[in-house]
Design an enzyme around this catalytic site. Structure first.
Site, PDB file in Angstrom:
ATOM      1  N   THR A  60       0.695  -1.163   0.030  1.00 56.31           N
ATOM      2  CA  THR A  60      -0.029  -0.143  -0.145  1.00 56.31           C
ATOM      3  C   THR A  60       1.000   1.363   0.142  1.00 56.31           C
ATOM      4  OG1 THR A  60      -1.795   1.093   1.228  1.00 56.31           O
ATOM      5  CG2 THR A  60      -0.414  -0.060   2.545  1.00 56.31           C
ATOM      6  N   GLU A  79      -5.151  -2.476   4.424  1.00 55.17           N
ATOM      7  CA  GLU A  79      -4.833  -3.059   5.640  1.00 55.17           C
ATOM      8  C   GLU A  79      -5.993  -3.738   6.549  1.00 55.17           C
ATOM      9  OE1 GLU A  79      -3.979   0.016   4.725  1.00 55.17           O
ATOM     10  OE2 GLU A  79      -2.217   0.734   5.494  1.00 55.17           O
ATOM     11  N   LYS A  88      -5.849  10.956  -3.734  1.00 55.21           N
ATOM     12  CA  LYS A  88      -6.507  10.085  -4.355  1.00 55.21           C
ATOM     13  C   LYS A  88      -6.858  10.466  -5.881  1.00 55.21           C
ATOM     14  CE  LYS A  88      -7.622   5.388  -3.185  1.00 55.21           C
ATOM     15  NZ  LYS A  88      -8.471   4.591  -1.983  1.00 55.21           N
ATOM     16  N   TRP A  99      -2.839   6.362  -5.445  1.00 52.19           N
ATOM     17  CA  TRP A  99      -2.496   7.518  -4.405  1.00 52.19           C
ATOM     18  C   TRP A  99      -1.275   8.422  -4.886  1.00 52.19           C
ATOM     19  CZ3 TRP A  99      -5.222   8.232  -0.591  1.00 52.19           C
ATOM     20  CH2 TRP A  99      -5.927   7.355   0.033  1.00 52.19           C
TER      21      TRP A  99
HETATM   22  P1  AMP Z   1      -6.377   1.806  -0.058  1.00 54.24           P
HETATM   23  O1  AMP Z   1      -5.775   1.232   1.166  1.00 54.24           O
HETATM   24  O2  AMP Z   1      -5.566   2.395  -1.119  1.00 54.24           O
HETATM   25  O3  AMP Z   1      -7.555   0.796  -0.520  1.00 54.24           O
HETATM   26  O4  AMP Z   1      -6.922   2.976   0.367  1.00 54.24           O
HETATM   27  C1  AMP Z   1      -7.855   3.329   1.847  1.00 54.24           C
HETATM   28  C2  AMP Z   1      -8.250   4.681   1.907  1.00 54.24           C
HETATM   29  O5  AMP Z   1      -8.970   5.238   0.807  1.00 54.24           O
HETATM   30  C3  AMP Z   1      -8.999   4.782   3.138  1.00 54.24           C
HETATM   31  O6  AMP Z   1      -8.318   4.916   4.337  1.00 54.24           O
HETATM   32  C4  AMP Z   1      -9.892   6.070   2.722  1.00 54.24           C
HETATM   33  O7  AMP Z   1      -9.083   7.171   3.078  1.00 54.24           O
HETATM   34  C5  AMP Z   1      -9.832   6.016   1.182  1.00 54.24           C
HETATM   35  N1  AMP Z   1     -11.232   5.335   1.027  1.00 54.24           N
HETATM   36  C6  AMP Z   1     -11.680   4.101   0.816  1.00 54.24           C
HETATM   37  N2  AMP Z   1     -13.087   4.042   0.588  1.00 54.24           N
HETATM   38  C7  AMP Z   1     -13.422   5.218   0.783  1.00 54.24           C
HETATM   39  C8  AMP Z   1     -14.853   5.769   0.419  1.00 54.24           C
HETATM   40  N3  AMP Z   1     -15.869   5.166   0.258  1.00 54.24           N
HETATM   41  N4  AMP Z   1     -15.005   6.986   0.773  1.00 54.24           N
HETATM   42  C9  AMP Z   1     -14.005   7.933   1.159  1.00 54.24           C
HETATM   43  N5  AMP Z   1     -12.602   7.495   1.074  1.00 54.24           N
HETATM   44  C10 AMP Z   1     -12.503   5.931   0.894  1.00 54.24           C
END
Ligand code: AMP
Length: 549
Positions: A195, A339, A448, A453
């Site tokens: 990640t 995670e 994002k 990212w």
């Molecule tokens: P990742 O580990 O790349 O999947 O990213 C996780 C992060 O994406 C989370 O901690 C949030 O900050 C953001 N995220 C995931 N789902 C959502 C959602 N439905 N709405 C807003 N932010 C989200």
């Protein structure tokens, strides 16, 4: 995977209880092959044609792949890399590698060459399975670091030669169609996924057999992704990003038909897939569905088979929600993190909303959703005290559960995100009386863009390396197509000058093109918090309409 759980002492357990059977991926595999053998897995190939076979065929090829892996010298605990789009071959790797006790490391194909080398080396991969169309990307990475020894297996046709690479189909050909699968402890590591980090290198999250099986069970519940055997599922979320949200396990576990998009991620190809294969459920980040929505509007058509869309990774824009619902597609807003395997919440209706007005219901379903039964949560204020569960008071979100990681792979440093068996998500949220989570901010400063990212800290460091720049803060601002795009707020040194295109060109020489800030705004000074940190929340508020102006 390290674990602190002691082995079960059978001498002290009460006789006459349940069988002590480990929760391993083999269960999902055997079930799909034995009970749903005729159900199909379909892949859209690079040339636009469709490849199809059944779970029974899949079972035979997974066994053949397992034999091939053993012949290649893969041993239990070894890491095996994949560099591929969503496809039946990638699905075969998802099963064969962990079921012989090895670990599948799914590499994000959008990393820069240096990062690809870094994760391959950090994971300790010796073999990498790469899609034919992605061979050039892997070759670019290998050109950066000749000291990363790697054997390659190429999946499908390629126009670029990779010296010494083996061919996937040739490796499988003639291998036995059954395999004597080893008995594994359910805590055995199964899949590794990196990640993005706010600063520094990517962090590895290691899923175990047990966490993978439990996550699939919880994700499929009726108030989760609501999957049935009748469903035809299209995971547009990539297999190289948190196991395509668990779908490669969930669909075979339920016996649903699986449609793999391959490299066909553009709106026209996705609409074609939904139409032809009668897809009922699809999953992906908002950016993908915004583009599909626009294409549907342009064609003045609908997707009548598509009952539901799971949207997550970033917040669902209300206009997208309204447009899809108007076209008869239910939006299931979901939130999670790598995670967390990743699904933490899904926005299903609560019984108390049955008599609510449509407006109230919409407001609730636009939130990130209610928690999975396998995720415990707490929301704390700055002093570490729980905030009221009133849907208004915001705090830092911590989680815990059997599919939440307890540490990062090969990272021994004591990290403040892990404390007393809890994981700090970095998200700031409210939770209402019905249990709906709503994210209000992110405490980690990442941007994002279209599901990928961008580290604001990395961009700030590069900007502040420019001789004319005194200080720079990078924030993510709402963007119609990409949901969020980076914008730089810059204060210049006295007597120095540089303009917006000049700074964008400077950054463009140092990062990938898609990470260049869309705008550079010049200010006299960047607002700061009491402890001297940039007040990014204020900047986000001040410039919130900048990209839509
Ligand atoms: P990742 O580990 O790349 O999947 O990213 C996780 C992060 O994406 C989370 O901690 C949030 O900050 C953001 N995220 C995931 N789902 C959502 C959602 N439905 N709405 C807003 N932010 C989200």
């Amino acid at each position: 995977m390290q674990t602190t759980r002691p082995a079960l002492d059978l001498s002290t357990t009460i006789p006459g209880t349940m069988m002590d059977v480990p929760l391993t991926i083999h269960w999902i595999f055997q079930h799909a092959v034995n009970n749903h053998g005729a159900r199909e897995v379909v892949t859209r190939l690079d040339d636009g044609s469709y490849f199809r076979y059944t779970y029974a065929d899949f079972g035979k090829r997974v066994a053949q792949l397992a034999h091939a892996l053993v012949e290649l010298g893969v041993k239990p605990g070894d890491r095996v890399a994949s560099f591929g789009w969503n496809s039946h071959r990638h699905l075969e790797l998802y099963y064969a590698v962990p079921m012989i006790g090895a670990v599948l490391h799914t590499v994000n194909i959008r990393l820069f060459p240096e990062q690809v080398c870094w994760v391959l080396q950090h994971a300790g991969d010796k073999i990498c399975f790469v899609d034919g169309s992605l061979v050039p990307a892997v070759a670019r990475a290998m050109a950066v670091r000749s000291d990363v020894p790697m054997e390659f297996v190429v999946m499908g046709p390629t126009t670029t030669e990779l010296p010494g690479a083996r061919d996937y189909e040739e490796l499988l050909a003639g291998q036995p169609e059954t395999f004597d699968w080893p008995d594994l402890d359910e805590r055995t590591a199964a899949i590794l996924c990196y990640t993005s980090a706010t600063t520094g290198d990517p962090k590895g999250v290691m899923f175990t057999h047990r966490s993978t099986v439990l996550h699939a069970y919880a994700a499929g519940l009726a108030d989760g992704l609501a999957v049935t055997q009748r469903d035809v599922i299209l995971p547009v979320v990539p297999q190289f990003h948190v196991n395509a949200w668990g779908v490669p396990f969930l669909a075979p576990m339920i016996g649903a038909k699986l449609v793999m998009p391959g490299s066909g991620m553009d709106p026209a190809s996705l609409i074609d897939m939904v139409d032809r294969e009668k897809v009922t459920l699809a999953l992906g980040v908002p950016t993908v569905w915004l583009a599909v929505r626009d294409e549907l509007v342009r064609r003045d058509t609908t997707l009548p088979t598509l009952k539901a869309l799971v949207i997550g990774g970033s917040a669902v824009p209300p206009s997208l929600y309204d447009d899809l619902e108007a076209k008869g597609t239910r939006v299931i807003h979901a939130w999670g993190m790598t995670e967390m395997s990743p699904i933490g919440t899904a926005a299903a209706m609560h019984s108390d909303l049955e008599d609510a007005t449509p407006r109230e219901r919409r407001a609730a379903l636009l939130k990130q959703g209610r928690f999975s039964p396998l995720v415990a949560w707490k929301v704390l204020d700055d002093e570490g005290k729980p905030v009221p569960r009133d849907g208004v008071t915001a705090g830092a979100l911590w989680v815990r559960g059997p599919a939440v990681t307890g540490s990062y792979y090969r990272l021994d440093a004591e990290l403040p995100v892990f404390e007393d068996g809890w994981f700090h998500t970095g998200d700031v949220c409210t939770i209402d009386e019905l249990g709906y989570l709503q994210l209000v901010d992110r405490s980690k400063d990442l941007v994002k863009s279209g599901g990928e990212w961008i580290s604001s800290v990395d961009l700030e460091n590069e900007l502040m390396g420019h001789p004319a720049v005194r200080e720079a803060a990078v924030i993510g601002l709402p963007h119609e197509k990409w949901i969020e795009r980076p914008v730089a707020v810059v204060a210049l040194r006295e007597g120095q000058s540089v303009d917006e295109p000049g700074l964008q060109a400077w950054i463009g020489e140092r990062v990938a093109k898609w990470q260049i800030p869309d705008r550079v705004v010049f200010v006299d000074a960047i607002p700061r918090t009491g402890v001297g940190k940039f007040l990014k929340r204020e900047l986000r508020e001040r410039y919130k309409d900048l990209l839509s102006e």
